[in-house]
Design a protein around this motif. Sequence first.
Motif, PDB file in Angstrom:
ATOM      1  N   PRO A 193       0.460  -1.007  -0.095  1.00 26.53           N
ATOM      2  CA  PRO A 193      -0.216   0.074  -0.244  1.00 26.53           C
ATOM      3  C   PRO A 193       1.043   1.314  -0.324  1.00 26.53           C
ATOM      4  CG  PRO A 193       0.186  -1.056   2.340  1.00 26.53           C
ATOM      5  CD  PRO A 193       0.675  -2.008   1.587  1.00 26.53           C
ATOM      6  N   LEU A 194       0.599   2.478  -0.304  1.00 23.72           N
ATOM      7  CA  LEU A 194       1.161   3.641  -0.645  1.00 23.72           C
ATOM      8  C   LEU A 194       0.932   4.308   0.830  1.00 23.72           C
ATOM      9  CD1 LEU A 194      -0.261   5.119  -4.073  1.00 23.72           C
ATOM     10  CD2 LEU A 194       1.676   3.880  -3.518  1.00 23.72           C
ATOM     11  N   PRO A 195       2.339   4.540   1.543  1.00 25.62           N
ATOM     12  CA  PRO A 195       2.529   5.355   2.707  1.00 25.62           C
ATOM     13  C   PRO A 195       1.244   6.425   2.675  1.00 25.62           C
ATOM     14  CG  PRO A 195       3.896   5.712   1.004  1.00 25.62           C
ATOM     15  CD  PRO A 195       3.791   4.369   0.637  1.00 25.62           C
ATOM     16  N   GLY A 196       1.189   6.480   3.680  1.00 22.24           N
ATOM     17  CA  GLY A 196       0.200   8.266   3.781  1.00 22.24           C
ATOM     18  C   GLY A 196      -1.313   8.582   3.370  1.00 22.24           C
ATOM     19  N   ARG A 197      -1.519   7.277   3.534  1.00 23.32           N
ATOM     20  CA  ARG A 197      -2.739   7.172   2.934  1.00 23.32           C
ATOM     21  C   ARG A 197      -3.742   6.189   2.873  1.00 23.32           C
ATOM     22  NH1 ARG A 197       1.076   6.984  -0.634  1.00 23.32           N
ATOM     23  NH2 ARG A 197       0.911   8.863  -2.447  1.00 23.32           N
ATOM     24  N   THR A 198      -4.920   6.175   3.008  1.00 25.21           N
ATOM     25  CA  THR A 198      -5.871   4.726   3.575  1.00 25.21           C
ATOM     26  C   THR A 198      -5.960   4.447   2.299  1.00 25.21           C
ATOM     27  OG1 THR A 198      -7.052   5.608   5.719  1.00 25.21           O
ATOM     28  CG2 THR A 198      -7.893   4.354   4.746  1.00 25.21           C
ATOM     29  N   ASN A 199      -5.770   2.292   2.144  1.00 23.08           N
ATOM     30  CA  ASN A 199      -5.537   1.920   1.559  1.00 23.08           C
ATOM     31  C   ASN A 199      -6.611   1.055   1.292  1.00 23.08           C
ATOM     32  OD1 ASN A 199      -2.604   1.914  -0.918  1.00 23.08           O
ATOM     33  ND2 ASN A 199      -2.347   3.153   1.835  1.00 23.08           N
ATOM     34  N   ILE A 200      -8.193   1.404   0.588  1.00 26.09           N
ATOM     35  CA  ILE A 200      -8.894   0.405  -0.352  1.00 26.09           C
ATOM     36  C   ILE A 200      -8.849  -0.631  -1.481  1.00 26.09           C
ATOM     37  CG2 ILE A 200     -11.386  -0.051  -0.046  1.00 26.09           C
ATOM     38  CD1 ILE A 200     -11.504   2.402   2.217  1.00 26.09           C
ATOM     39  N   VAL A 201      -8.317  -1.450  -1.427  1.00 24.83           N
ATOM     40  CA  VAL A 201      -8.644  -2.272  -1.772  1.00 24.83           C
ATOM     41  C   VAL A 201     -10.122  -3.181  -2.403  1.00 24.83           C
ATOM     42  CG1 VAL A 201      -7.381  -3.962  -3.515  1.00 24.83           C
ATOM     43  CG2 VAL A 201      -6.413  -2.934  -1.658  1.00 24.83           C
ATOM     44  N   LEU A 202      -9.822  -2.853  -3.939  1.00 28.68           N
ATOM     45  CA  LEU A 202     -12.054  -4.013  -3.934  1.00 28.68           C
ATOM     46  C   LEU A 202     -11.258  -5.196  -5.160  1.00 28.68           C
ATOM     47  CD1 LEU A 202     -14.464  -4.535  -4.603  1.00 28.68           C
ATOM     48  CD2 LEU A 202     -14.211  -2.274  -6.638  1.00 28.68           C
ATOM     49  N   THR A 203     -11.172  -5.996  -4.657  1.00 31.69           N
ATOM     50  CA  THR A 203     -11.371  -7.321  -5.480  1.00 31.69           C
ATOM     51  C   THR A 203     -12.506  -8.061  -4.508  1.00 31.69           C
ATOM     52  OG1 THR A 203      -9.680  -9.433  -5.380  1.00 31.69           O
ATOM     53  CG2 THR A 203     -10.289  -8.393  -2.925  1.00 31.69           C
ATOM     54  N   ALA A 204     -12.442  -9.244  -5.802  1.00 30.17           N
ATOM     55  CA  ALA A 204     -14.064 -10.122  -5.622  1.00 30.17           C
ATOM     56  C   ALA A 204     -13.336 -11.338  -5.114  1.00 30.17           C
ATOM     57  CB  ALA A 204     -13.975 -11.065  -7.270  1.00 30.17           C
ATOM     58  N   ASN A 205     -11.980 -11.550  -5.167  1.00 30.63           N
ATOM     59  CA  ASN A 205     -10.945 -13.023  -4.515  1.00 30.63           C
ATOM     60  C   ASN A 205     -11.296 -13.201  -3.271  1.00 30.63           C
ATOM     61  OD1 ASN A 205      -9.658 -14.750  -3.886  1.00 30.63           O
ATOM     62  ND2 ASN A 205      -7.539 -13.613  -5.176  1.00 30.63           N
ATOM     63  N   PRO A 206     -11.911 -13.830  -2.240  1.00 30.80           N
ATOM     64  CA  PRO A 206     -12.327 -13.817  -0.943  1.00 30.80           C
ATOM     65  C   PRO A 206     -11.376 -14.419  -0.015  1.00 30.80           C
ATOM     66  CG  PRO A 206     -13.237 -15.832  -2.067  1.00 30.80           C
ATOM     67  CD  PRO A 206     -12.632 -14.919  -3.576  1.00 30.80           C
ATOM     68  N   GLN A 207      -9.902 -14.880  -0.883  1.00 28.89           N
ATOM     69  CA  GLN A 207      -8.304 -15.677  -0.148  1.00 28.89           C
ATOM     70  C   GLN A 207      -7.609 -14.034  -0.134  1.00 28.89           C
ATOM     71  OE1 GLN A 207      -9.667 -17.899  -2.367  1.00 28.89           O
ATOM     72  NE2 GLN A 207     -10.599 -18.570  -0.512  1.00 28.89           N
ATOM     73  N   PHE A 208      -7.746 -13.360  -0.472  1.00 23.50           N
ATOM     74  CA  PHE A 208      -7.003 -11.775  -1.244  1.00 23.50           C
ATOM     75  C   PHE A 208      -7.206 -11.563   0.228  1.00 23.50           C
ATOM     76  CE2 PHE A 208      -5.730  -7.574  -1.749  1.00 23.50           C
ATOM     77  CZ  PHE A 208      -4.161  -8.047  -2.320  1.00 23.50           C
TER      78      PHE A 208
END
Length: 184
Positions: free
Chosen positions: A77-92
């Motif tokens: 994740p990029l530092p200094g930011r809140t990183n939200i990741v959208l993925t359909a992969n249930p194991q990620f």
Amino acid sequence: MEKAGAGSLCVLAANNTRGMDITMNAIAVVDENWAIGKDGGLLVHLPGDLKYYKKRTLGHVIVVGRKTLESFPGGRPLPGRTNIVLTANPQFEAEGCIVCRSKAEVLAKLQEFEDQEVFIAGGATVYQQFLDDCDDFYVTKIDASFDADRYFPNLDEMGYQVTWESPVQEENGIAYRFLKYIRP
């Protein structure tokens, strides 16, 4: 009257962010054809654009897809930011990120960040999903075309308005400029 449960919250949030007190933007670098990437990477390395991206997003929330996260340095994740990741992969899972499995889940999570700016930051599928939720679009437009397999919606053809444009920059023989678009 029946109270809405958590499931209802996601359904309501899935529609859009118009009722929320957040500012949602998109940020992208595009070529003349609105291309944004090829084979999971950027079209070209422009240090000035990377500085602009950092300046715009630092201290804010970014929403990216899994492949975009994996394209960041070290896949982290990029530092200094809140990183939200959208993925359909249930194991990620990703250390230092908030992982969401649907647009509805992202929008529900964003309610925790009502006083912060949110930047939809790629890739192509994530941009498409959130296009109608964004009010401002920060676009670095490259004055060249590249071989590409991913595209951003063409805001010019969609009637979006440019409200600000920087002078032309040039790096490595490539001219580009920063623009701010708003919806019509």
